[in-house]
Write a protein that holds these residues in place. Structure first.
Motif, PDB file in Angstrom:
ATOM      1  N   ARG A   2      -9.412 -19.533  80.066  1.00  0.00           N
ATOM      2  CA  ARG A   2      -9.334 -18.181  79.528  1.00  0.00           C
ATOM      3  C   ARG A   2      -8.824 -18.198  78.100  1.00  0.00           C
ATOM      4  NH1 ARG A   2      -6.812 -13.073  82.472  1.00  0.00           N
ATOM      5  NH2 ARG A   2      -8.940 -12.982  83.179  1.00  0.00           N
ATOM      6  N   LYS A   3      -7.821 -19.058  77.852  1.00  0.00           N
ATOM      7  CA  LYS A   3      -7.241 -19.121  76.517  1.00  0.00           C
ATOM      8  C   LYS A   3      -8.306 -19.494  75.483  1.00  0.00           C
ATOM      9  CE  LYS A   3      -3.096 -21.041  74.413  1.00  0.00           C
ATOM     10  NZ  LYS A   3      -2.160 -22.173  74.561  1.00  0.00           N
ATOM     11  N   LYS A   4      -9.113 -20.469  75.842  1.00  0.00           N
ATOM     12  CA  LYS A   4     -10.156 -20.915  74.922  1.00  0.00           C
ATOM     13  C   LYS A   4     -11.163 -19.788  74.676  1.00  0.00           C
ATOM     14  CE  LYS A   4     -13.415 -24.553  73.942  1.00  0.00           C
ATOM     15  NZ  LYS A   4     -14.076 -25.781  74.332  1.00  0.00           N
ATOM     16  N   THR A   5     -11.503 -19.071  75.746  1.00  0.00           N
ATOM     17  CA  THR A   5     -12.460 -17.976  75.617  1.00  0.00           C
ATOM     18  C   THR A   5     -11.919 -16.869  74.726  1.00  0.00           C
ATOM     19  OG1 THR A   5     -13.281 -18.446  77.833  1.00  0.00           O
ATOM     20  CG2 THR A   5     -13.827 -16.292  76.920  1.00  0.00           C
ATOM     21  N   VAL A   6     -10.646 -16.513  74.962  1.00  0.00           N
ATOM     22  CA  VAL A   6     -10.045 -15.444  74.166  1.00  0.00           C
ATOM     23  C   VAL A   6      -9.990 -15.848  72.700  1.00  0.00           C
ATOM     24  CG1 VAL A   6      -7.924 -14.128  73.753  1.00  0.00           C
ATOM     25  CG2 VAL A   6      -8.693 -14.532  76.085  1.00  0.00           C
ATOM     26  N   ARG A   7      -9.615 -17.108  72.452  1.00  0.00           N
ATOM     27  CA  ARG A   7      -9.539 -17.562  71.073  1.00  0.00           C
ATOM     28  C   ARG A   7     -10.926 -17.544  70.420  1.00  0.00           C
ATOM     29  NH1 ARG A   7      -7.448 -23.141  70.898  1.00  0.00           N
ATOM     30  NH2 ARG A   7      -5.789 -22.379  72.242  1.00  0.00           N
ATOM     31  N   TYR A   8     -11.909 -17.953  71.187  1.00  0.00           N
ATOM     32  CA  TYR A   8     -13.272 -17.983  70.638  1.00  0.00           C
ATOM     33  C   TYR A   8     -13.767 -16.558  70.344  1.00  0.00           C
ATOM     34  CZ  TYR A   8     -18.096 -19.220  69.859  1.00  0.00           C
ATOM     35  OH  TYR A   8     -19.326 -19.373  69.286  1.00  0.00           O
ATOM     36  N   ALA A   9     -13.473 -15.642  71.268  1.00  0.00           N
ATOM     37  CA  ALA A   9     -13.878 -14.247  71.067  1.00  0.00           C
ATOM     38  C   ALA A   9     -13.192 -13.674  69.827  1.00  0.00           C
ATOM     39  CB  ALA A   9     -13.535 -13.409  72.299  1.00  0.00           C
ATOM     40  N   PHE A  10     -11.932 -14.025  69.657  1.00  0.00           N
ATOM     41  CA  PHE A  10     -11.192 -13.521  68.502  1.00  0.00           C
ATOM     42  C   PHE A  10     -11.836 -13.998  67.196  1.00  0.00           C
ATOM     43  CE2 PHE A  10      -7.726 -14.093  65.335  1.00  0.00           C
ATOM     44  CZ  PHE A  10      -7.467 -12.751  65.118  1.00  0.00           C
ATOM     45  N   ARG A  11     -12.193 -15.280  67.159  1.00  0.00           N
ATOM     46  CA  ARG A  11     -12.812 -15.792  65.942  1.00  0.00           C
ATOM     47  C   ARG A  11     -14.156 -15.105  65.678  1.00  0.00           C
ATOM     48  NH1 ARG A  11     -13.426 -21.696  66.442  1.00  0.00           N
ATOM     49  NH2 ARG A  11     -11.599 -21.550  67.782  1.00  0.00           N
ATOM     50  N   ALA A  12     -14.906 -14.895  66.742  1.00  0.00           N
ATOM     51  CA  ALA A  12     -16.209 -14.227  66.584  1.00  0.00           C
ATOM     52  C   ALA A  12     -16.035 -12.797  66.097  1.00  0.00           C
ATOM     53  CB  ALA A  12     -16.972 -14.244  67.905  1.00  0.00           C
ATOM     54  N   SER A  13     -14.885 -12.183  66.452  1.00  0.00           N
ATOM     55  CA  SER A  13     -14.686 -10.768  66.143  1.00  0.00           C
ATOM     56  C   SER A  13     -14.181 -10.530  64.720  1.00  0.00           C
ATOM     57  CB  SER A  13     -13.684 -10.158  67.131  1.00  0.00           C
ATOM     58  OG  SER A  13     -12.364 -10.536  66.788  1.00  0.00           O
ATOM     59  N   LEU A  14     -13.812 -11.592  64.009  1.00  0.00           N
ATOM     60  CA  LEU A  14     -13.177 -11.402  62.696  1.00  0.00           C
ATOM     61  C   LEU A  14     -14.017 -10.584  61.695  1.00  0.00           C
ATOM     62  CD1 LEU A  14     -11.263 -14.765  62.155  1.00  0.00           C
ATOM     63  CD2 LEU A  14     -10.315 -12.480  62.540  1.00  0.00           C
ATOM     64  N   PRO A  15     -15.324 -10.857  61.564  1.00  0.00           N
ATOM     65  CA  PRO A  15     -16.099 -10.040  60.627  1.00  0.00           C
ATOM     66  C   PRO A  15     -16.090  -8.564  61.022  1.00  0.00           C
ATOM     67  CG  PRO A  15     -17.373 -11.946  61.345  1.00  0.00           C
ATOM     68  CD  PRO A  15     -16.141 -11.905  62.183  1.00  0.00           C
ATOM     69  N   VAL A  16     -16.120  -8.292  62.331  1.00  0.00           N
ATOM     70  CA  VAL A  16     -16.090  -6.907  62.796  1.00  0.00           C
ATOM     71  C   VAL A  16     -14.729  -6.287  62.494  1.00  0.00           C
ATOM     72  CG1 VAL A  16     -16.304  -5.390  64.797  1.00  0.00           C
ATOM     73  CG2 VAL A  16     -17.793  -7.382  64.578  1.00  0.00           C
ATOM     74  N   MET A  17     -13.680  -7.109  62.600  1.00  0.00           N
ATOM     75  CA  MET A  17     -12.332  -6.606  62.321  1.00  0.00           C
ATOM     76  C   MET A  17     -12.261  -5.997  60.926  1.00  0.00           C
ATOM     77  SD  MET A  17      -8.794  -8.644  61.708  1.00  0.00           S
ATOM     78  CE  MET A  17      -8.154  -9.151  63.281  1.00  0.00           C
ATOM     79  N   ALA A  18     -12.752  -6.747  59.939  1.00  0.00           N
ATOM     80  CA  ALA A  18     -12.717  -6.245  58.567  1.00  0.00           C
ATOM     81  C   ALA A  18     -13.460  -4.913  58.471  1.00  0.00           C
ATOM     82  CB  ALA A  18     -13.333  -7.269  57.621  1.00  0.00           C
ATOM     83  N   GLY A  19     -14.676  -4.887  59.006  1.00  0.00           N
ATOM     84  CA  GLY A  19     -15.488  -3.679  58.915  1.00  0.00           C
ATOM     85  C   GLY A  19     -14.868  -2.501  59.634  1.00  0.00           C
ATOM     86  N   TYR A  20     -14.393  -2.734  60.857  1.00  0.00           N
ATOM     87  CA  TYR A  20     -13.872  -1.627  61.658  1.00  0.00           C
ATOM     88  C   TYR A  20     -12.559  -1.088  61.110  1.00  0.00           C
ATOM     89  CZ  TYR A  20     -17.267  -1.564  65.452  1.00  0.00           C
ATOM     90  OH  TYR A  20     -18.400  -1.389  66.186  1.00  0.00           O
TER      91      TYR A  20
END
Lengths: 230, 111
Positions: A2-20
């Protein structure tokens, strides 16, 4: 895992973070400008969670729009989301308890990340969908709440910030124009709404335009783009 | 001051929320096996047309006969388009165009 998945999701979400964060703030400032406090922004971002439509909703609130207008406007503005759902029917199969949430949270940006995930070993696909959706919405809520606070701090200096909605739609329009070869739908949208604006004026042209555009597009369906080498 | 009462505000917010959610859930409720072709077609062509309509909607109060001739809006849109052509960075185009517009109406076109 789960930890690996959450970390991976977080990295994938970074561009959206800036935009949102930025777009969410724009929405928050606009909403605050109409006299709504931060909890209204939080509630809207929690319950509606659709960027363009929330900008428009500020306008609907400001003008005290009728509920039918609000529903019709939401329908045409968010119609594209139907398409996302159709694409995600298979991938979201077997999501279990998280399924209603990932369907509810399927925004443009989240869709762009979940439609073709290229996941490394050890990352759980379903968990990835869930965490990514949840993180993206958190950014959106955070940004919009921050926007209301920013708006009340800046006061008079925010005069003209409502142009961010115009800018947002112009950018999306240009991006769509460049991304498609068949410009007839865009020209129909432009032509029909300008026509009704001139005929009916700024207060009454929207609903007729939505109807006219839909009818014109259905008529256009009879004239498919000829497939030929350019 | 809110423009309308809290109850009216909630009504609008809930209608927008429910309609958005319905659109997102609909495919999962009804299109299990196949999606009607007219829906797929509209899903493809509506976004471009609607976005054009929304641009018109945003500029609906533009008045060439007003004191500023609608220049701040026209220049603002031009700035957004230029920035977009230049960098293709959504946030830069929106932020740059908006700040430019705000500067115009707070200084040059103030009052």
């Amino acid at each position: 895992m789960r930890k690996k998945t959450v970390r991976y999701a977080f990295r994938a979400s970074l561009p959206v973070m800036a935009g949102y964060l930025v777009l969410g703030m724009g929405f928050g400032v606009l909403l605050q400008g109409q006299g709504y406090g931060w909890w209204w922004a939080a509630a809207m971002s929690l319950l509606i969670y659709a960027g363009s439509m929330q900008y428009l909703a500020v306008d609907l609130l400001a003008g005290g729009a009728g509920l039918i207008t609000a529903a019709l406007m939401t329908l045409v503005v968010n119609f594209r989301h139907l398409f996302y759902g159709v694409t995600m029917l298979e991938p979201y199969r077997g999501m279990g308890k998280a399924k209603p949430y990932v369907i509810f949270a399927l925004t443009d940006e989240t869709f762009s990340l979940v439609c073709q995930p290229d996941l490394p070993q050890g990352v759980d696909r379903k968990e990835y969908y869930f965490w990514l959706s949840l993180m993206n919405q958190s950014y959106w809520i955070l940004g919009s709440v921050a926007g209301t606070l920013l708006g009340s701090a800046l006061g008079e200096y925010t005069r003209g910030i409502e142009f961010s909605m115009t800018a947002l739609f112009v950018v999306i329009f240009l991006g769509q124009w460049e991304g498609t070869r068949d410009h007839r739908p865009a020209l129909i949208g432009l032509g029909v709404s300008v026509l009704f604006l001139l005929l009916l004026g700024p207060d009454g042209f929207l609903i007729p335009s939505m109807g006219g555009i839909t009818l014109a597009l259905l008529a256009l369906k009879r004239f498919p783009v000829r497939k030929e080498g350019e | 001051m809110m423009p309308i009462s809290p109850a009216q505000s909630w009504a609008i917010i809930l209608v927008v929320a429910a309609t958005t959610a319905a659109i997102r859930f609909l495919p999962f409720w009804v299109f299990h096996s196949s999606t009607p072709r007219v829906i797929l077609y509209l899903g493809k062509v509506l976004p471009g047309a609607v976005m054009a309509m929304l641009v018109v909607y945003c500029l609906k109060d533009l008045d060439p006969l007003a004191a500023d001739h609608g220049l701040p809006q026209i220049l603002g849109v031009a700035m957004v388009a230029l920035l977009h052509k230049w960098k293709h960075n959504t946030l830069l185009s929106i932020a740059g165009g908006t700040v430019f517009y705000m500067m115009l109406i707070q200084t040059l076109f103030a009052g």
